[in-house]
Design an enzyme around this catalytic site. Structure first.
Site, short mmCIF file in Angstrom:
data_model
loop_
_atom_site.label_atom_id
_atom_site.label_comp_id
_atom_site.label_asym_id
_atom_site.label_seq_id
_atom_site.Cartn_x
_atom_site.Cartn_y
_atom_site.Cartn_z
N CYS A 84 0.82 -1.22 0.00
CA CYS A 84 0.00 0.00 0.00
C CYS A 84 0.85 1.27 0.00
O CYS A 84 0.32 2.37 -0.18
CB CYS A 84 -0.95 -0.02 1.19
SG CYS A 84 -1.98 -1.49 1.19
N HIS A 332 -9.10 3.77 -1.21
CA HIS A 332 -7.72 3.29 -1.11
C HIS A 332 -7.35 2.42 -2.31
O HIS A 332 -7.28 1.20 -2.21
CB HIS A 332 -7.57 2.53 0.21
CG HIS A 332 -6.18 2.04 0.50
ND1 HIS A 332 -5.04 2.62 -0.03
CD2 HIS A 332 -5.75 1.02 1.30
CE1 HIS A 332 -3.98 1.96 0.43
NE2 HIS A 332 -4.38 0.99 1.22
#
Lengths: 384, 126
Positions: A84, A332
């Site tokens: 991420c 996200h």
């Protein structure tokens, strides 16, 4: 080393898209180049981030594809993958290419598309970012990793599920002010607390969503940036790593990579946590925001939950955290997140964030975390 | 250069047979699990395999209710980090313990597990 500025930002709408990751990046990148006011031919390199394209789109070698779709097929490109934290890692390398004098104008960012596959597949692909020998076979998921952290934080400091819920409520409230956010709807404390457990003690509304989207930045040397209307200077950028194995973390209530990355970034910038006016940090789960606000030095260890509960991190509070809505409400898209966070801080420091503007913000910080808290990048930004 | 005393594959083969094996640094005495090249403490590369008893206490845990593809039939299941009596920790599936009795400090014991055709580290009641 030369000074570097962000002179252009571009972010797609976050949510579900029927276009590919490479297309989403190209859209964001064209917006960033137009925002920078540089000729497309001025771009000398592309640093591109994507995590799951091989799984969700059967597409590797995506960096040259993105450059091709952008209409810049001959610039050198590199693809980054650090879970991420992917595009924040890419940003740091793009920064070094300019700071070292190799190039004057570089494009950096990333894109992700996962809503084209079922949730259980996306959960599996994201779990590939944990260790495949011990952790994946045990059935550990990413909500599971942060649930282990949440439990440790609750046991050590008395942090409550209600305090975690306050983070979700706040970030959803901020998301209503961001037209590009995936969720632009307020939620109540009750909605969070009554949502189903995903990995105890984390519930559905403690978790950020799966998201499609792209984000891009144009970075420039000081000489080029001085011609821009509002250059936002990179004051510091530091990366830190910690063991991949969750069982080897010395203290599950902390993310030591955040602490180490932040210390280096503050030192480079000559700043302290007290100098920071606005923050975009990695709230993949509500507990992640609480632990990050402590690790970045804004609140004492164990008081991040209290800060959320008291509204200290809300717009209008003492230190607004995630005015964009954060990963929680803005969304996200993991390969794009770091660049999108930087785009928000640049927009804030330019004073162009509209209804979610943090008045008078002069110094901003971005924090992106990858995988089992193994990769963290922290950057600091300032305006003239 | 010394030969690797144990590889990840060997670690799992041993674990499948019910034997938990760590490595101890010949210079500073640090224990590591799973095997690696250099000692994180003193950066020496001088390991000796050491059998671990398998007894430990729960550090943190969660009950997974949304599983990755292929594991949906196993939910809900508990995963936790267990600190072994020798001082190293290990993550694994927790079985045969009611969820509502899970808490930090709970004594547990290692056992190899075979679930859904996959070998994994497991822990059950001490």
């Amino acid at each position: 080393m030369r000074r570097v500025a962000v002179i252009g930002v571009g972010v797609t709408k976050f949510g579900k898209h029927d276009r590919t990751s490479a297309e989403l990046f190209a859209e964001a990148a064209s917006e960033a180049i137009l925002d920078a006011g540089v000729a497309p031919s001025a771009i000398q390199a592309l640093y591109f981030g994507n995590v799951t394209g091989g799984e969700t789109e059967r597409q590797l070698h995506m960096a040259p594809l993105a450059a091709t779709l952008l209409g810049l097929p001959t610039i050198p490109t590199t693809r980054f993958e650090n879970a991420c934290a992917t595009s924040h890692v890419a940003f740091r390398h793009a920064l070094m290419e300019i700071a070292s004098g190799v190039s004057d104008v570089v494009l950096v960012g990333g894109a992700e598309r996962v809503l084209n596959v079922p949730t259980e597949s996306a959960t599996e692909f994201f779990a590939y970012c944990s260790d495949a020998s011990l952790e994946q076979p045990a059935g550990l998921t990413f909500p599971g990793v942060f649930a282990l952290i949440a439990r440790a934080h609750m046991d050590k400091y008395g942090t409550t599920e209600e305090q975690m819920a306050h983070v979700a409520v706040k970030n959803h409230r901020h998301g209503t002010l961001n037209p590009k956010a995936q969720f632009q709807k307020e939620i109540s404390l009750d909605t969070v607390l009554k949502s189903a457990y995903v990995a105890d003690p984390l519930k559905l509304f403690d978790c950020c969503p799966f998201t499609d989207g792209g984000a891009a930045l144009v970075l420039a040397s000081e000489e080029v940036a001085r011609k821009h209307r509002k250059p936002i200077w990179v004051l510091g950028s530091n990366a830190a790593t910690d063991t991949m194995f969750v069982h080897e973390k010395r203290d599950l209530s902390r993310v030591t990579a955040t602490e180490r990355a932040a210390q280096g970034a503050y030192r480079q910038a000559g700043k302290t946590p007290a100098d920071v006016n606005v923050v975009e940090l990695h709230d993949c789960f509500t507990i992640a925001e609480i632990v990050a606000t402590e690790g970045l030095g804004f609140f004492e260890p164990g008081t991040g939950g209290l800060a959320a509960e008291k509204g200290w991190t809300s717009l209008g509070g003492r230190l607004p955290v995630n005015p964009s809505g954060g990963l929680k409400a803005k969304g996200h898209p993991i390969g794009a997140t770091g660049a999108a966070q930087i785009a928000e801080i640049v927009t804030q420091l330019r004073g162009e964030a509209g209804k979610r503007q943090v008045e008078g913000a002069r110094t901003g910080l971005t924090h992106t975390l990858g995988g089992n808290t193994a990769t963290v990048v922290v950057s600091l930004f300032g305006r003239d | 250069m010394t030969e690797r005393v144990i590889h990840l594959k060997g670690f799992f083969e041993e674990a499948r047979a019910g034997r938990l094996t760590g490595i101890r640094c010949g210079r500073c005495g640090a224990l590591a699990l799973p095997p690696k090249e250099f000692c994180e403490q003193c950066r020496e590369r001088d390991w000796q395999p050491v059998p671990l008893d398998g007894a430990g206490a729960l550090v943190s845990f969660t009950v997974i209710r949304v599983a990755p593809r292929g594991r949906a039939g196993e939910v809900p299941y508990a995963v936790g980090v267990v600190r072994l009596t020798e001082g190293v920790s290990l993550l694994g599936r927790i079985v045969d313990v009611p969820f509502d009795t899970l808490k930090a400090g709970l004594p547990l014991r290692f056992r190899p597990l075979e679930i859904g055709g996959q070998t994994m580290i497991g822990f059950g009641p001490a």
